[in-house]
Motif scaffolding. Structure first.
Motif, PDB file in Angstrom:
ATOM      1  N   ILE A  10       1.073  -1.346   0.086  1.00 23.28           N
ATOM      2  CA  ILE A  10      -0.035  -0.453  -0.208  1.00 23.28           C
ATOM      3  C   ILE A  10       1.262   1.169   0.031  1.00 23.28           C
ATOM      4  CG2 ILE A  10      -2.104   1.283   1.403  1.00 23.28           C
ATOM      5  CD1 ILE A  10      -3.209  -1.733   1.884  1.00 23.28           C
ATOM      6  N   TYR A  11       2.175   1.099   0.882  1.00 17.84           N
ATOM      7  CA  TYR A  11       3.082   2.523   0.674  1.00 17.84           C
ATOM      8  C   TYR A  11       2.910   2.420  -0.699  1.00 17.84           C
ATOM      9  CZ  TYR A  11       7.452   4.834   1.588  1.00 17.84           C
ATOM     10  OH  TYR A  11       8.978   5.574   1.063  1.00 17.84           O
ATOM     11  N   LEU A  12       3.678   1.605  -1.024  1.00 18.16           N
ATOM     12  CA  LEU A  12       4.541   1.645  -2.382  1.00 18.16           C
ATOM     13  C   LEU A  12       3.656   2.305  -3.634  1.00 18.16           C
ATOM     14  CD1 LEU A  12       6.326  -1.399  -2.750  1.00 18.16           C
ATOM     15  CD2 LEU A  12       7.581   1.142  -2.331  1.00 18.16           C
ATOM     16  N   LEU A  13       1.917   1.482  -3.413  1.00 20.30           N
ATOM     17  CA  LEU A  13       1.223   1.965  -4.307  1.00 20.30           C
ATOM     18  C   LEU A  13       0.813   3.831  -4.422  1.00 20.30           C
ATOM     19  CD1 LEU A  13      -0.620   0.977  -6.743  1.00 20.30           C
ATOM     20  CD2 LEU A  13      -2.132   0.874  -4.483  1.00 20.30           C
ATOM     21  N   VAL A  14       1.021   4.355  -3.111  1.00 19.82           N
ATOM     22  CA  VAL A  14       0.480   5.413  -2.205  1.00 19.82           C
ATOM     23  C   VAL A  14       2.115   6.314  -3.248  1.00 19.82           C
ATOM     24  CG1 VAL A  14       0.260   7.224  -0.851  1.00 19.82           C
ATOM     25  CG2 VAL A  14      -0.892   5.575  -0.307  1.00 19.82           C
ATOM     26  N   LEU A  15       2.810   5.877  -2.695  1.00 19.24           N
ATOM     27  CA  LEU A  15       3.847   6.281  -3.386  1.00 19.24           C
ATOM     28  C   LEU A  15       4.250   6.342  -5.273  1.00 19.24           C
ATOM     29  CD1 LEU A  15       6.594   7.401  -1.420  1.00 19.24           C
ATOM     30  CD2 LEU A  15       7.781   5.878  -2.288  1.00 19.24           C
ATOM     31  N   ASP A  16       3.948   5.655  -5.264  1.00 15.70           N
ATOM     32  CA  ASP A  16       3.648   5.917  -7.330  1.00 15.70           C
ATOM     33  C   ASP A  16       2.980   6.678  -7.511  1.00 15.70           C
ATOM     34  OD1 ASP A  16       4.831   4.510  -9.471  1.00 15.70           O
ATOM     35  OD2 ASP A  16       2.393   3.868  -9.862  1.00 15.70           O
ATOM     36  N   ARG A  17       1.583   6.672  -6.677  1.00 14.32           N
ATOM     37  CA  ARG A  17       0.763   7.848  -7.227  1.00 14.32           C
ATOM     38  C   ARG A  17       1.049   9.306  -7.098  1.00 14.32           C
ATOM     39  NH1 ARG A  17      -1.625   6.513 -11.209  1.00 14.32           N
ATOM     40  NH2 ARG A  17      -1.096   3.982 -11.015  1.00 14.32           N
ATOM     41  N   THR A  18       1.734   9.307  -5.561  1.00 16.65           N
ATOM     42  CA  THR A  18       2.530  10.460  -5.351  1.00 16.65           C
ATOM     43  C   THR A  18       3.729  11.347  -5.750  1.00 16.65           C
ATOM     44  OG1 THR A  18       3.379   9.542  -2.921  1.00 16.65           O
ATOM     45  CG2 THR A  18       1.145  10.573  -3.071  1.00 16.65           C
ATOM     46  N   ASN A  19       5.081  10.596  -5.818  1.00 14.72           N
ATOM     47  CA  ASN A  19       5.898  11.131  -6.128  1.00 14.72           C
ATOM     48  C   ASN A  19       7.255  10.196  -7.108  1.00 14.72           C
ATOM     49  OD1 ASN A  19       6.869   9.879  -4.106  1.00 14.72           O
ATOM     50  ND2 ASN A  19       7.832  11.946  -2.868  1.00 14.72           N
ATOM     51  N   TRP A  20       6.585   9.306  -6.969  1.00  9.67           N
ATOM     52  CA  TRP A  20       7.706   7.846  -7.052  1.00  9.67           C
ATOM     53  C   TRP A  20       6.870   7.683  -8.617  1.00  9.67           C
ATOM     54  CZ3 TRP A  20       7.290   2.203  -6.200  1.00  9.67           C
ATOM     55  CH2 TRP A  20       8.735   1.458  -6.370  1.00  9.67           C
ATOM     56  N   LYS A  21       7.286   8.559  -9.336  1.00 10.36           N
ATOM     57  CA  LYS A  21       7.144   8.181 -11.024  1.00 10.36           C
ATOM     58  C   LYS A  21       8.111   7.470 -12.038  1.00 10.36           C
ATOM     59  CE  LYS A  21       2.998  10.425 -10.666  1.00 10.36           C
ATOM     60  NZ  LYS A  21       1.795   9.713 -10.466  1.00 10.36           N
ATOM     61  N   THR A  22       7.351   5.953 -11.447  1.00 15.79           N
ATOM     62  CA  THR A  22       8.275   5.216 -12.777  1.00 15.79           C
ATOM     63  C   THR A  22       7.697   4.706 -14.081  1.00 15.79           C
ATOM     64  OG1 THR A  22       8.205   3.149 -11.427  1.00 15.79           O
ATOM     65  CG2 THR A  22       9.692   4.692 -10.775  1.00 15.79           C
ATOM     66  N   ASN A  23       8.692   3.726 -14.476  1.00 21.85           N
ATOM     67  CA  ASN A  23       8.069   3.148 -16.100  1.00 21.85           C
ATOM     68  C   ASN A  23       8.041   1.734 -15.028  1.00 21.85           C
ATOM     69  OD1 ASN A  23       7.784   5.061 -17.463  1.00 21.85           O
ATOM     70  ND2 ASN A  23      10.148   5.058 -18.459  1.00 21.85           N
ATOM     71  N   MET A  24       7.635   1.335 -14.108  1.00 18.05           N
ATOM     72  CA  MET A  24       7.192   0.317 -13.770  1.00 18.05           C
ATOM     73  C   MET A  24       6.154  -0.443 -13.778  1.00 18.05           C
ATOM     74  SD  MET A  24      10.043  -1.121 -10.665  1.00 18.05           S
ATOM     75  CE  MET A  24       8.960  -0.615  -9.416  1.00 18.05           C
ATOM     76  N   LEU A  25       5.694  -1.403 -14.046  1.00 18.48           N
ATOM     77  CA  LEU A  25       4.504  -1.267 -13.818  1.00 18.48           C
ATOM     78  C   LEU A  25       3.923  -2.412 -12.701  1.00 18.48           C
ATOM     79  CD1 LEU A  25       2.321  -2.698 -16.034  1.00 18.48           C
ATOM     80  CD2 LEU A  25       2.461  -5.669 -15.469  1.00 18.48           C
ATOM     81  N   THR A  26       3.456  -1.018 -11.576  1.00 17.56           N
ATOM     82  CA  THR A  26       3.301  -0.833 -10.071  1.00 17.56           C
ATOM     83  C   THR A  26       1.070  -1.171 -10.579  1.00 17.56           C
ATOM     84  OG1 THR A  26       2.300   1.954 -10.358  1.00 17.56           O
ATOM     85  CG2 THR A  26       5.060   0.472  -9.056  1.00 17.56           C
ATOM     86  N   SER A  27       0.949  -1.386 -11.232  1.00 16.54           N
ATOM     87  CA  SER A  27       0.104  -2.070 -11.593  1.00 16.54           C
ATOM     88  C   SER A  27      -0.947  -3.232 -10.608  1.00 16.54           C
ATOM     89  CB  SER A  27      -1.155  -1.735 -12.315  1.00 16.54           C
ATOM     90  OG  SER A  27      -0.269  -2.666 -13.082  1.00 16.54           O
ATOM     91  N   LEU A  28       0.376  -3.500 -11.024  1.00 14.14           N
ATOM     92  CA  LEU A  28       1.062  -5.239 -10.364  1.00 14.14           C
ATOM     93  C   LEU A  28       0.416  -5.348  -8.478  1.00 14.14           C
ATOM     94  CD1 LEU A  28       3.582  -6.492 -12.372  1.00 14.14           C
ATOM     95  CD2 LEU A  28       0.976  -7.960 -12.256  1.00 14.14           C
ATOM     96  N   LEU A  29       0.647  -4.352  -7.782  1.00 14.04           N
ATOM     97  CA  LEU A  29       0.872  -3.885  -6.856  1.00 14.04           C
ATOM     98  C   LEU A  29      -0.839  -4.358  -6.312  1.00 14.04           C
ATOM     99  CD1 LEU A  29       2.513  -1.198  -5.328  1.00 14.04           C
ATOM    100  CD2 LEU A  29       2.858  -3.403  -4.987  1.00 14.04           C
ATOM    101  N   ILE A  30      -2.068  -4.789  -7.116  1.00 10.76           N
ATOM    102  CA  ILE A  30      -3.566  -4.513  -6.808  1.00 10.76           C
ATOM    103  C   ILE A  30      -3.557  -6.008  -6.762  1.00 10.76           C
ATOM    104  CG2 ILE A  30      -5.331  -4.494  -7.659  1.00 10.76           C
ATOM    105  CD1 ILE A  30      -4.322  -2.172  -6.293  1.00 10.76           C
ATOM    106  N   PRO A  31      -2.794  -6.764  -7.720  1.00 21.73           N
ATOM    107  CA  PRO A  31      -2.832  -8.479  -7.301  1.00 21.73           C
ATOM    108  C   PRO A  31      -2.259  -8.697  -6.108  1.00 21.73           C
ATOM    109  CG  PRO A  31      -2.312  -8.100  -9.356  1.00 21.73           C
ATOM    110  CD  PRO A  31      -2.656  -6.995  -9.097  1.00 21.73           C
ATOM    111  N   TYR A  32      -1.014  -8.194  -5.851  1.00 18.71           N
ATOM    112  CA  TYR A  32      -0.557  -8.754  -4.883  1.00 18.71           C
ATOM    113  C   TYR A  32      -1.025  -8.314  -3.540  1.00 18.71           C
ATOM    114  CZ  TYR A  32       3.549  -8.874  -1.000  1.00 18.71           C
ATOM    115  OH  TYR A  32       4.548  -9.747  -0.771  1.00 18.71           O
ATOM    116  N   ILE A  33      -1.898  -6.837  -2.993  1.00 21.79           N
ATOM    117  CA  ILE A  33      -2.389  -6.668  -2.280  1.00 21.79           C
ATOM    118  C   ILE A  33      -3.778  -7.664  -1.842  1.00 21.79           C
ATOM    119  CG2 ILE A  33      -3.485  -4.824  -1.129  1.00 21.79           C
ATOM    120  CD1 ILE A  33      -2.167  -3.065  -2.226  1.00 21.79           C
ATOM    121  N   PHE A  34      -4.384  -7.406  -3.347  1.00 20.85           N
ATOM    122  CA  PHE A  34      -5.796  -8.832  -3.039  1.00 20.85           C
ATOM    123  C   PHE A  34      -5.312 -10.227  -2.967  1.00 20.85           C
ATOM    124  CE2 PHE A  34      -7.846 -12.000  -5.021  1.00 20.85           C
ATOM    125  CZ  PHE A  34      -9.217 -12.058  -4.486  1.00 20.85           C
ATOM    126  N   PHE A  35      -3.834 -10.404  -2.680  1.00 21.51           N
ATOM    127  CA  PHE A  35      -3.555 -11.508  -2.429  1.00 21.51           C
ATOM    128  C   PHE A  35      -2.912 -12.354  -1.064  1.00 21.51           C
ATOM    129  CE2 PHE A  35      -3.801 -13.650  -7.192  1.00 21.51           C
ATOM    130  CZ  PHE A  35      -5.049 -14.332  -7.385  1.00 21.51           C
TER     131      PHE A  35
END
Length: 197
Positions: free
Chosen positions: A57-82
Motif C-alpha cells: 500500500i505504501y508503494l502504491l501511494v508513493l507511486d501515485r504521489t512522487n515516485w513516478k516510474t515506468n514499472m508496472l506498479t499496477s501489479l501491486l493491486i493483485p499483490y494486495i489482493f492476495f
C-alpha cells in the motif's frame, strides 16, 4: 520485618526489587516461549503478511504521489489482493466494501476527470475484492497459489526497481531508494517465508 525497617535497609529493598525484576523477566521469557510453541511460525507469517500489505500500500501511494516510474506498479493491486490480512479482506468483502465500491463507481461515472489518475488503482482494488469469485477469493488466496503469485510479483518489481535505479548499489543509495527497496524486499520476503514455513 516492618515496612519502615524495610525502607531503611536498602540492601533488602534492592534484593526484593531485583528478585521481582528477575521474576518478571522469567515470566516474559515464558510468555514468548509459550506463544511461539502454541502458534509456531504462523505468528511470524501473520506479522510478515501485515508488513507486506502495508509495504504494498505504501508503494502504491508513493507511486501515485512522487515516485513516478515506468514499472508496472499496477501489479501491486493483485499483490494486495492476495496478501491482505483476512480481517481486512473480510471487511472489504462484506457490505463495507460494497458501499465503498458503489461510491467509487458513482464518483468515476460523474467526475471522471477529477479522480482519474489517483483514484483508479484503489478503486480497482476494492472492486476486485468485492466481485472476485469464491474460487479466487477463498481458495487461491488462502493457498500456495496466491503465495506464488505474490512471489512472482515481488521478484518482478524488485528486478525492475534495481534496473531502474541503475544497479543494486544505487537502489540503496539514491534518493527514495532505501525506502522503496526495503518496501519491495518486504514484498518478496513474505511469500518466501509463508511458502517455506
Amino acid at each position: 520485618m516492618t515496612f519502615t525497617a524495610m525502607r531503611r535497609d536498602h540492601g533488602t529493598l534492592q534484593a526484593m526489587v531485583g528478585s521481582d525484576l528477575n521474576e518478571l523477566a522469567t515470566a516474559a521469557k515464558n510468555l514468548v516461549n509459550h506463544t511461539f510453541m502454541l502458534t509456531g511460525l504462523g505468528f511470524g507469517t501473520s506479522i510478515l503478511e501485515w508488513i507486506a500489505s502495508i509495504a504494498a500500500i505504501y508503494l502504491l501511494v508513493l507511486d501515485r504521489t512522487n515516485w513516478k516510474t515506468n514499472m508496472l506498479t499496477s501489479l501491486l493491486i493483485p499483490y494486495i489482493f492476495f496478501s491482505l490480512p483476512s480481517v481486512i479482506f473480510g471487511l472489504f468483502r462484506g457490505d463495507v466494501g460494497k458501499w465503498i465500491a458503489f461510491v467509487a463507481v458513482v464518483l468515476q461515472l460523474f467526475f471522471p476527470k477529477h479522480f482519474r489518475e489517483w483514484f483508479e488503482l484503489p478503486a480497482a482494488l476494492i472492486l476486485l475484492i468485492v466481485v472476485a469469485p469464491g474460487l479466487i477469493a477463498g481458495t487461491f488466496r488462502d493457498n500456495w497459489v496466491g503465495l506464488v503469485i505474490c512471489l512472482l510479483i515481488g521478484c518482478y518489481l524488485l528486478q525492475e526497481h534495481i534496473r531502474a535505479s541503475g544497479g543494486f548499489r544505487n537502489a540503496f543509495t539514491k534518493a527514495h531508494g532505501i525506502s522503496n527497496t526495503l518496501g519491495i524486499i518486504a514484498l518478496v520476503v513474505f511469500p518466501i517465508w509463508a511458502l517455506a514455513f
